[in-house]
Design a protein around this motif. Structure first.
Motif, PDB file in Angstrom:
ATOM      1  N   PRO A 141       8.007  64.521   2.675  1.00  0.00           N
ATOM      2  CA  PRO A 141       6.855  64.003   1.917  1.00  0.00           C
ATOM      3  C   PRO A 141       6.279  65.016   0.945  1.00  0.00           C
ATOM      4  O   PRO A 141       6.147  66.196   1.267  1.00  0.00           O
ATOM      5  N   LYS A 142       5.924  64.507  -0.239  1.00  0.00           N
ATOM      6  CA  LYS A 142       5.302  65.337  -1.269  1.00  0.00           C
ATOM      7  C   LYS A 142       3.976  64.720  -1.745  1.00  0.00           C
ATOM      8  O   LYS A 142       3.458  65.108  -2.780  1.00  0.00           O
ATOM      9  N   ALA A 143       3.479  63.749  -1.000  1.00  0.00           N
ATOM     10  CA  ALA A 143       2.266  63.024  -1.384  1.00  0.00           C
ATOM     11  C   ALA A 143       1.355  62.896  -0.175  1.00  0.00           C
ATOM     12  O   ALA A 143       1.785  63.107   0.969  1.00  0.00           O
ATOM     13  N   PRO A 144       0.088  62.556  -0.384  1.00  0.00           N
ATOM     14  CA  PRO A 144      -0.825  62.366   0.747  1.00  0.00           C
ATOM     15  C   PRO A 144      -0.288  61.336   1.734  1.00  0.00           C
ATOM     16  O   PRO A 144       0.272  60.312   1.345  1.00  0.00           O
ATOM     17  N   ILE A 145      -0.479  61.631   3.021  1.00  0.00           N
ATOM     18  CA  ILE A 145      -0.037  60.749   4.091  1.00  0.00           C
ATOM     19  C   ILE A 145      -1.261  60.158   4.778  1.00  0.00           C
ATOM     20  O   ILE A 145      -2.218  60.866   5.100  1.00  0.00           O
ATOM     21  N   ILE A 146      -1.195  58.842   5.022  1.00  0.00           N
ATOM     22  CA  ILE A 146      -2.217  58.160   5.813  1.00  0.00           C
ATOM     23  C   ILE A 146      -1.482  57.476   6.948  1.00  0.00           C
ATOM     24  O   ILE A 146      -0.504  56.753   6.710  1.00  0.00           O
ATOM     25  N   THR A 147      -1.910  57.697   8.184  1.00  0.00           N
ATOM     26  CA  THR A 147      -1.131  57.228   9.326  1.00  0.00           C
ATOM     27  C   THR A 147      -1.998  56.555  10.380  1.00  0.00           C
ATOM     28  O   THR A 147      -3.169  56.893  10.560  1.00  0.00           O
ATOM     29  N   CYS A 148      -1.393  55.588  11.079  1.00  0.00           N
ATOM     30  CA  CYS A 148      -2.073  54.862  12.152  1.00  0.00           C
ATOM     31  C   CYS A 148      -1.030  54.410  13.160  1.00  0.00           C
ATOM     32  O   CYS A 148       0.036  53.919  12.775  1.00  0.00           O
ATOM     33  N   GLY A 149      -1.333  54.570  14.435  1.00  0.00           N
ATOM     34  CA  GLY A 149      -0.406  54.170  15.474  1.00  0.00           C
ATOM     35  C   GLY A 149      -0.688  54.921  16.762  1.00  0.00           C
ATOM     36  O   GLY A 149      -1.770  55.486  16.953  1.00  0.00           O
ATOM     37  N   GLU A 170      -0.967  57.755  19.611  1.00  0.00           N
ATOM     38  CA  GLU A 170      -1.386  59.147  19.418  1.00  0.00           C
ATOM     39  C   GLU A 170      -0.228  60.139  19.311  1.00  0.00           C
ATOM     40  O   GLU A 170      -0.278  61.036  18.470  1.00  0.00           O
ATOM     41  N   PRO A 171       0.850  60.021  20.131  1.00  0.00           N
ATOM     42  CA  PRO A 171       1.957  60.973  19.965  1.00  0.00           C
ATOM     43  C   PRO A 171       2.565  60.936  18.566  1.00  0.00           C
ATOM     44  O   PRO A 171       2.934  61.981  18.021  1.00  0.00           O
ATOM     45  N   MET A 172       2.647  59.741  17.981  1.00  0.00           N
ATOM     46  CA  MET A 172       3.156  59.630  16.616  1.00  0.00           C
ATOM     47  C   MET A 172       2.188  60.273  15.624  1.00  0.00           C
ATOM     48  O   MET A 172       2.603  60.988  14.705  1.00  0.00           O
ATOM     49  N   LEU A 173       0.902  60.043  15.809  1.00  0.00           N
ATOM     50  CA  LEU A 173      -0.096  60.621  14.908  1.00  0.00           C
ATOM     51  C   LEU A 173      -0.029  62.140  14.933  1.00  0.00           C
ATOM     52  O   LEU A 173      -0.103  62.793  13.887  1.00  0.00           O
ATOM     53  N   LYS A 174       0.111  62.686  16.118  1.00  0.00           N
ATOM     54  CA  LYS A 174       0.216  64.143  16.251  1.00  0.00           C
ATOM     55  C   LYS A 174       1.462  64.656  15.541  1.00  0.00           C
ATOM     56  O   LYS A 174       1.415  65.673  14.823  1.00  0.00           O
ATOM     57  N   ALA A 175       2.599  63.946  15.702  1.00  0.00           N
ATOM     58  CA  ALA A 175       3.847  64.370  15.070  1.00  0.00           C
ATOM     59  C   ALA A 175       3.763  64.267  13.552  1.00  0.00           C
ATOM     60  O   ALA A 175       4.237  65.155  12.828  1.00  0.00           O
ATOM     61  N   VAL A 176       3.150  63.198  13.053  1.00  0.00           N
ATOM     62  CA  VAL A 176       2.995  63.041  11.608  1.00  0.00           C
ATOM     63  C   VAL A 176       2.092  64.131  11.053  1.00  0.00           C
ATOM     64  O   VAL A 176       2.348  64.697   9.989  1.00  0.00           O
ATOM     65  N   SER A 177       1.033  64.452  11.785  1.00  0.00           N
ATOM     66  CA  SER A 177       0.119  65.509  11.351  1.00  0.00           C
ATOM     67  C   SER A 177       0.842  66.843  11.229  1.00  0.00           C
ATOM     68  O   SER A 177       0.619  67.608  10.283  1.00  0.00           O
ATOM     69  N   LYS A 178       1.722  67.136  12.190  1.00  0.00           N
ATOM     70  CA  LYS A 178       2.491  68.382  12.143  1.00  0.00           C
ATOM     71  C   LYS A 178       3.445  68.393  10.945  1.00  0.00           C
ATOM     72  O   LYS A 178       3.628  69.433  10.292  1.00  0.00           O
ATOM     73  N   LEU A 179       4.047  67.238  10.640  1.00  0.00           N
ATOM     74  CA  LEU A 179       4.921  67.157   9.473  1.00  0.00           C
ATOM     75  C   LEU A 179       4.135  67.381   8.183  1.00  0.00           C
ATOM     76  O   LEU A 179       4.604  68.064   7.272  1.00  0.00           O
ATOM     77  N   ALA A 180       2.953  66.799   8.105  1.00  0.00           N
ATOM     78  CA  ALA A 180       2.120  66.993   6.915  1.00  0.00           C
ATOM     79  C   ALA A 180       1.774  68.457   6.728  1.00  0.00           C
ATOM     80  O   ALA A 180       1.818  68.993   5.614  1.00  0.00           O
ATOM     81  N   VAL A 229      -5.790  60.353   9.373  1.00  0.00           N
ATOM     82  CA  VAL A 229      -5.394  59.626  10.578  1.00  0.00           C
ATOM     83  C   VAL A 229      -6.423  58.543  10.873  1.00  0.00           C
ATOM     84  O   VAL A 229      -7.628  58.821  10.906  1.00  0.00           O
ATOM     85  N   SER A 230      -5.945  57.319  11.092  1.00  0.00           N
ATOM     86  CA  SER A 230      -6.811  56.235  11.559  1.00  0.00           C
ATOM     87  C   SER A 230      -6.560  56.051  13.050  1.00  0.00           C
ATOM     88  O   SER A 230      -5.476  55.639  13.460  1.00  0.00           O
ATOM     89  N   PHE A 242      -9.998  60.153  10.069  1.00  0.00           N
ATOM     90  CA  PHE A 242     -10.326  61.574  10.084  1.00  0.00           C
ATOM     91  C   PHE A 242      -9.244  62.350   9.340  1.00  0.00           C
ATOM     92  O   PHE A 242      -8.086  61.918   9.281  1.00  0.00           O
ATOM     93  N   GLU A 243      -9.625  63.505   8.805  1.00  0.00           N
ATOM     94  CA  GLU A 243      -8.605  64.427   8.300  1.00  0.00           C
ATOM     95  C   GLU A 243      -7.822  64.960   9.494  1.00  0.00           C
ATOM     96  O   GLU A 243      -8.410  65.449  10.464  1.00  0.00           O
ATOM     97  N   ALA A 244      -6.501  64.856   9.414  1.00  0.00           N
ATOM     98  CA  ALA A 244      -5.669  65.238  10.550  1.00  0.00           C
ATOM     99  C   ALA A 244      -5.881  66.695  10.946  1.00  0.00           C
ATOM    100  O   ALA A 244      -5.872  67.042  12.137  1.00  0.00           O
ATOM    101  N   SER A 245      -6.103  67.556   9.956  1.00  0.00           N
ATOM    102  CA  SER A 245      -6.242  68.984  10.241  1.00  0.00           C
ATOM    103  C   SER A 245      -7.490  69.312  11.040  1.00  0.00           C
ATOM    104  O   SER A 245      -7.611  70.403  11.603  1.00  0.00           O
TER     105      SER A 245
END
Length: 270
Positions: free
Chosen positions: A194-202, A204-214, A223-224, A261-264
């Protein structure tokens, strides 16, 4: 927040155990923003006693109605699937803070797991300028929106045609390989870093993994959260989540400080 009774206009299946319900709610429909949510309750019933939160899927401005998409997973949604057009539900909203107003750019990336695609259709309309929300005029701010959508199997894919009609590019992953990429949606996302802003929902383990990728690729991530709630407007403190602050860690109510929330800033595992 407005509390009212709302007449059901439509109630249709989208996928296995997944339905879209359209609720007549002129005042709320005029105010609600993508990423916000409603609390729904079945009138006249004490079991379940409390309402349940549901993301706004889309708004039909001609009918002055709000669409909600849900998966049948518990007592409330089991009963909800029996509701017919013409019947009424108790609803209150708009609730929550909604999605961020992104700066103009070439792309936004949505990542959804399970039933996590439900907040994103309205947001896609907003970003691509096909609908305006909250009394604002429609204005395109993003050139391209891509939805990475992970499900357990193909029978649970819900609303893909709605996103495609809205102009969203949809990329699908399934746990069993029955449709799209065979594996987790995060694996699909990493195929094209990814090279663009990410917005994610689902989940919690997926949200955590997506946050780490970002964080790995240096892109903003929002994160929603799908946190269970009792009241929806901050009175009961049943939906708190841990958030980083300059002083350490604080606990914020997802219903009024979120659900976005901001994932960070999130502390995972609390």
């Amino acid at each position: 927040m407005i509390q009212t009774r709302s007449r059901v206009l439509e109630h249709v299946p989208l996928a296995e155990k997944t339905y879209r319900i359209r609720l007549s709610a002129p005042t709320i429909a005029a105010k609600i923003l993508p990423g916000q949510f409603l609390m729904l309750k079945l009138p006249g019933l004490n079991d379940p006693l409390l309402g349940r939160p549901f993301a706004v899927y889309d708004v039909d401005f001609e009918q002055q109605a709000i669409d909600v998409v849900y998966l049948v997973i518990g007592k409330m949604t089991t009963l909800l699937q029996e509701i017919s057009p013409g019947q009424e539900l108790e609803i209150w909203g708009p609730l929550g803070n909604g999605f961020p107003e992104l700066s103009p750019g070439p792309e936004a990336i949505f990542v959804a797991g399970g039933i996590g695609q439900t907040p994103f259709l309205a947001y896609a309309h907003q970003l691509l300028g096909t609908k305006g929300f909250g009394g604002r005029a429609a204005k395109r701010v993003i050139d391209k929106v891509t939805l990475y959508y992970g499900v357990r199997n193909k029978n649970l894919l819900a609303g893909v045609s709605d996103f495609e009609k809205a102009g969203v590019q949809v990329k699908v992953a399934s746990d069993d390989g029955s449709v799209g990429y065979h594996g987790l949606v995060t694996g699909l996302l990493e195929q094209d870093p990814p090279k663009a802003p990410i917005i994610t929902c689902g989940p919690e383990p997926m949200l955590k993994a997506v946050s780490k990728l970002a964080e790995k690729y240096g892109v903003p991530c929002y994160v929603s959260l799908e946190t269970p709630m009792a009241c929806g407007f901050g009175a009961c403190f049943s939906c708190v989540t841990a958030v980083k602050t300059p002083e350490g860690v604080d606990y914020k109510r997802v219903c009024i400080d979120g659900p976005v929330f901001e994932a960070s800033k999130l502390v995972w595992g609390h």
